[in-house]
Design a protein around this motif. Structure first.
Motif, PDB file in Angstrom:
ATOM      1  N   HIS A   1     -10.681   7.109   7.439  1.00  0.00           N
ATOM      2  CA  HIS A   1     -10.022   7.527   6.822  1.00  0.00           C
ATOM      3  C   HIS A   1      -8.712   8.151   6.911  1.00  0.00           C
ATOM      4  O   HIS A   1      -7.196   7.759   6.463  1.00  0.00           O
TER       5      HIS A   1
ATOM      6  N   HIS B   1      -4.643   7.941   8.359  1.00  0.00           N
ATOM      7  CA  HIS B   1      -3.600   8.672   7.571  1.00  0.00           C
ATOM      8  C   HIS B   1      -3.075   9.923   8.382  1.00  0.00           C
ATOM      9  O   HIS B   1      -1.669   9.737   8.308  1.00  0.00           O
TER      10      HIS B   1
ATOM     11  N   LEU C   1       0.231   3.419   2.043  1.00  0.00           N
ATOM     12  CA  LEU C   1      -1.217   3.657   2.003  1.00  0.00           C
ATOM     13  C   LEU C   1      -1.750   3.512   1.000  1.00  0.00           C
ATOM     14  O   LEU C   1      -3.050   2.848   1.020  1.00  0.00           O
ATOM     15  N   GLU C   2      -1.402   3.736  -0.134  1.00  0.00           N
ATOM     16  CA  GLU C   2      -1.547   3.244  -1.767  1.00  0.00           C
ATOM     17  C   GLU C   2      -1.778   2.099  -1.408  1.00  0.00           C
ATOM     18  O   GLU C   2      -2.509   1.108  -2.218  1.00  0.00           O
TER      19      GLU C   2
ATOM     20  N   ASN D   1      -4.606   0.449   0.343  1.00  0.00           N
ATOM     21  CA  ASN D   1      -5.680   0.850  -0.553  1.00  0.00           C
ATOM     22  C   ASN D   1      -5.941  -0.168  -1.870  1.00  0.00           C
ATOM     23  O   ASN D   1      -7.281  -0.741  -1.735  1.00  0.00           O
ATOM     24  N   GLN D   2      -4.726  -0.528  -2.446  1.00  0.00           N
ATOM     25  CA  GLN D   2      -5.173  -1.176  -3.171  1.00  0.00           C
ATOM     26  C   GLN D   2      -5.080  -2.988  -3.114  1.00  0.00           C
ATOM     27  O   GLN D   2      -5.970  -3.781  -3.405  1.00  0.00           O
TER      28      GLN D   2
ATOM     29  N   ASN E   1      -9.176  -3.175  -1.948  1.00  0.00           N
ATOM     30  CA  ASN E   1     -10.015  -3.414  -3.512  1.00  0.00           C
ATOM     31  C   ASN E   1      -9.503  -5.044  -4.434  1.00  0.00           C
ATOM     32  O   ASN E   1     -10.597  -5.104  -5.362  1.00  0.00           O
TER      33      ASN E   1
END
Length: 79
Positions: A10, A14, A66-67, A70-71, A74
């Motif tokens: 990660h 990033h 990146l968010e 990530n979502q 998920n």
């Protein structure tokens, strides 16, 4: 041990993505006419402002993507 590998991957993602976005933002900001916004755009303060604007935009764009990633990852826990 597996958790630390995931954290390292990660972090690498990033950093790499941030540098990629920074290059794109820097390239895009080159078309901005700083002479109309700043009295002395070639001075040290003018260049520092340019760098800070580039870093701020890079942070916003990188955080968004990146968010989003990530979502999206998920979503597998939804079903």
């Amino acid at each position: 041990m597996l958790m630390f590998d995931h954290i390292g991957q990660h972090a690498l993602l990033h950093i790499t993505f941030s540098l990629f976005i920074l290059v794109i933002v820097w390239w895009s900001l080159q078309s901005l006419k700083l002479e109309k916004l700043i009295w002395h755009p070639k001075s040290g303060r003018g260049m520092m402002l340019f760098i800070l604007i580039a870093v701020a935009i890079t942070h916003l764009v990188t955080s968004f993507f990146l968010e989003y990633l990530n979502q999206a990852l998920n979503l597998r826990y939804l079903f």
